[in-house]
Design a protein around this motif. Sequence first.
Motif, PDB file in Angstrom:
ATOM      1  N   ALA A 164       0.835  -1.192   0.000  1.00  0.00           N
ATOM      2  CA  ALA A 164       0.000   0.000   0.000  1.00  0.00           C
ATOM      3  C   ALA A 164       0.874   1.248   0.000  1.00  0.00           C
ATOM      4  CB  ALA A 164      -0.922  -0.009   1.219  1.00  0.00           C
ATOM      5  N   THR A 165       0.215   2.368  -0.144  1.00  0.00           N
ATOM      6  CA  THR A 165       0.915   3.645  -0.131  1.00  0.00           C
ATOM      7  C   THR A 165       1.609   3.858   1.205  1.00  0.00           C
ATOM      8  OG1 THR A 165      -0.763   4.558  -1.604  1.00  0.00           O
ATOM      9  CG2 THR A 165       0.612   6.122  -0.420  1.00  0.00           C
ATOM     10  N   TRP A 197       4.500  -9.214  -0.185  1.00  0.00           N
ATOM     11  CA  TRP A 197       3.568  -8.198   0.284  1.00  0.00           C
ATOM     12  C   TRP A 197       4.233  -7.420   1.414  1.00  0.00           C
ATOM     13  CZ3 TRP A 197      -0.600  -6.660  -2.176  1.00  0.00           C
ATOM     14  CH2 TRP A 197      -1.208  -7.520  -3.071  1.00  0.00           C
ATOM     15  N   VAL A 198       4.341  -6.124   1.235  1.00  0.00           N
ATOM     16  CA  VAL A 198       4.962  -5.252   2.226  1.00  0.00           C
ATOM     17  C   VAL A 198       3.854  -4.512   2.961  1.00  0.00           C
ATOM     18  CG1 VAL A 198       6.601  -3.394   2.620  1.00  0.00           C
ATOM     19  CG2 VAL A 198       6.974  -4.996   0.741  1.00  0.00           C
ATOM     20  N   VAL A 199       3.805  -4.664   4.269  1.00  0.00           N
ATOM     21  CA  VAL A 199       2.820  -3.968   5.090  1.00  0.00           C
ATOM     22  C   VAL A 199       3.555  -3.175   6.163  1.00  0.00           C
ATOM     23  CG1 VAL A 199       1.041  -5.718   4.689  1.00  0.00           C
ATOM     24  CG2 VAL A 199       2.558  -5.960   6.637  1.00  0.00           C
ATOM     25  N   ASP A 200       2.914  -2.175   6.674  1.00  0.00           N
ATOM     26  CA  ASP A 200       3.524  -1.347   7.716  1.00  0.00           C
ATOM     27  C   ASP A 200       2.691  -1.448   8.980  1.00  0.00           C
ATOM     28  OD1 ASP A 200       1.613   1.171   7.889  1.00  0.00           O
ATOM     29  OD2 ASP A 200       1.851   0.691   5.765  1.00  0.00           O
ATOM     30  N   PRO A 201       3.202  -1.023  10.105  1.00  0.00           N
ATOM     31  CA  PRO A 201       2.480  -1.169  11.382  1.00  0.00           C
ATOM     32  C   PRO A 201       1.139  -0.462  11.416  1.00  0.00           C
ATOM     33  CG  PRO A 201       4.801  -0.725  11.776  1.00  0.00           C
ATOM     34  CD  PRO A 201       4.578  -0.525  10.314  1.00  0.00           C
ATOM     35  N   GLU A 202       0.919   0.515  10.565  1.00  0.00           N
ATOM     36  CA  GLU A 202      -0.329   1.265  10.606  1.00  0.00           C
ATOM     37  C   GLU A 202      -1.423   0.624   9.746  1.00  0.00           C
ATOM     38  OE1 GLU A 202       0.583   5.173   9.372  1.00  0.00           O
ATOM     39  OE2 GLU A 202       1.696   5.712  11.189  1.00  0.00           O
ATOM     40  N   LYS A 203      -1.053   0.006   8.620  1.00  0.00           N
ATOM     41  CA  LYS A 203      -2.063  -0.462   7.665  1.00  0.00           C
ATOM     42  C   LYS A 203      -1.971  -1.968   7.394  1.00  0.00           C
ATOM     43  CE  LYS A 203      -2.615   2.275   4.105  1.00  0.00           C
ATOM     44  NZ  LYS A 203      -2.311   3.102   2.917  1.00  0.00           N
ATOM     45  N   TYR A 204      -1.352  -2.720   8.311  1.00  0.00           N
ATOM     46  CA  TYR A 204      -1.215  -4.159   8.071  1.00  0.00           C
ATOM     47  C   TYR A 204      -2.554  -4.886   8.129  1.00  0.00           C
ATOM     48  CZ  TYR A 204      -1.701  -4.998  13.113  1.00  0.00           C
ATOM     49  OH  TYR A 204      -2.163  -5.055  14.396  1.00  0.00           O
ATOM     50  N   ALA A 205      -3.553  -4.271   8.803  1.00  0.00           N
ATOM     51  CA  ALA A 205      -4.875  -4.896   8.907  1.00  0.00           C
ATOM     52  C   ALA A 205      -5.867  -4.269   7.938  1.00  0.00           C
ATOM     53  CB  ALA A 205      -5.401  -4.767  10.335  1.00  0.00           C
TER      54      ALA A 205
END
Length: 603
Positions: free
Chosen positions: A124-125, A223-231
């Motif tokens: 995601a962005t 898939w790269v996710v970050d702590p804010e938008k992983y869900a």
Amino acid sequence: MTTVTDHTEHDERGERGERPGSPGRSTQGSRETWGDGLIARRVVEGRPQRPAESTVRAYAPSTQPPASYEGPLAERLDALRELVGLSRPRLDTSTLAEAGRVLDESDARRKLSGRHTVIAIAGATGSGKSTLFNALAGVMISDTGVRRPTTAAPLGCSWTDGAAGLLDRLGIPGRLRRRPLQGPGADELKGLVLVDLPDHDSAAVEHREHVDRILGLVDAVIWVVDPEKYADAMLHERYLRPMAGHAEVTFVVLNQIDRLPGDAADQVLDDLRRLLDEDGLALGEHGEPGATVLALSALTGQGMEELRESLSQFIRQRSAAARRITADLDAAAERLRPVYVAGASAGRNRGRIGLSEEAREEFTDRLAEAVGATTAGEAAERAWCRNAVKACGDPWLHLWRWYEARRSAEGSTSPLAPGPVDEEVTARQRVEHAVRAVADEAAAGLPQPWGQAVREAAVRGAEGLPETLDLLAVRAGVPAGRPPRPNWWPGAVLAQAAMSLLQVIGGLWLLAQVIGIATPNLGVPVLLMLTGILGGPCVEWTSRLAARGPARRYGAEAERRLREAAAGCGRARVLDPVAAELLRYREVREQYVRVTGARAPLW
């Protein structure tokens, strides 16, 4: 390290086929390497020359052996191709579209390099996928910054030569193809083709289209996710959950853990694993096959070595393409399951194919009833009995019955008696009911498309069936020729003639005595007349009893002929087309079992 190795335009000189010595050739000692349309970023006049270790070798035409699918995968692909061919006349194009796409993509991937593994980085962005892309390449290739979205078009980076065909398949133009920094550790990812995708949640429609298209073509995805938008619901519902069957070619990376204090990274990682488990994505823990889940920081390098090691091991196996095709094949087979495997609603008929003998006999009985086989047999039996009575009966009783029948006919009025039109309508309804019943019986337990095909075949065969049965009733209802007569028939006829002759002789004798021609003697003529009068009905009654057996056999023969004719007509026009549809379904079911890889039926 800020050295950039960027290919920004096509090598027009190489495409024009310039000879050695032209500026389109790079020289290293005595070795000459020609580009395939990609060149390093040209040095702007007055700018310092790039360091030697960051100079990128041009892409060379692919000389790598193509990918090969062997063993079960090849057999399953062949079975899917056969399944699609058999199913096209019965299933619509949209139902078979996904299976056709899998076949097309598997054929396209098989023709390309089998020593390269194409992995896309998606996210995601703001998730930091471009930063991760640069960290793996060891050089600033994809732009990063505060502008969102940063990646507007997919970028390709290959660690070894021979990947041009793979990048062409992804639709990545030459100006967006890069090479990583060539230095220590670069051999770890030898054979890797890395693709940086636009943001999957971008507001630009063309960005999302790039993501969806390329995700269907690559061998694996990170898939790269970050702590804010992983869900993020969009990520899980649109991508991770539908791709749960592709767990073995999926990496899920929790990025930016440097922003999390203390053990918060472990907590977020555990929650991410929980969400992935709810999505149905198998996690590769304890040596089990499944998705690889890691936590790292592409910015600081924390956890990058573990990702490199996982990717290196994954690439060395050279099975990513086959795994991806296998997962696509599994997904396509699951989507096709409702049209080849009956659901729970099929009940006790689930998995049964074909018509039982009871159903066939019931269909034959209904056609025989519609054509009037039983009635025709009974009529033939009565006709035989009437002929026997006429031949062996008392003539005076015949005369009396004729007189009584004429009187009854003159005094009887029955305008409400059913006419031939009503009988014809009733027979047609019986035929239609018999066809519907046998079609429903044959279609029971089949998936909807194939059950519908069976019913349509039965309906087509039933067109004109009532008229054909009417002709058969005329031709085959009564056995041709004179019916056979039993051995006692001539004797009974002679006996009845003798009784009549005795009555005539006795009557003439009495008349002669009355006139005075003969000597008066009432005993003998009266005895002769009584013998004839009583003997005639006795002979008739005895003949009736003796005629029951032959008449019954004659009627049964007439019924059998008509029943067999109706059964043959129904078999040729209804049962055989239905059996052909069932045979086709049996073939596609066997192919579907092969496609799924199951050794036994699935129901």
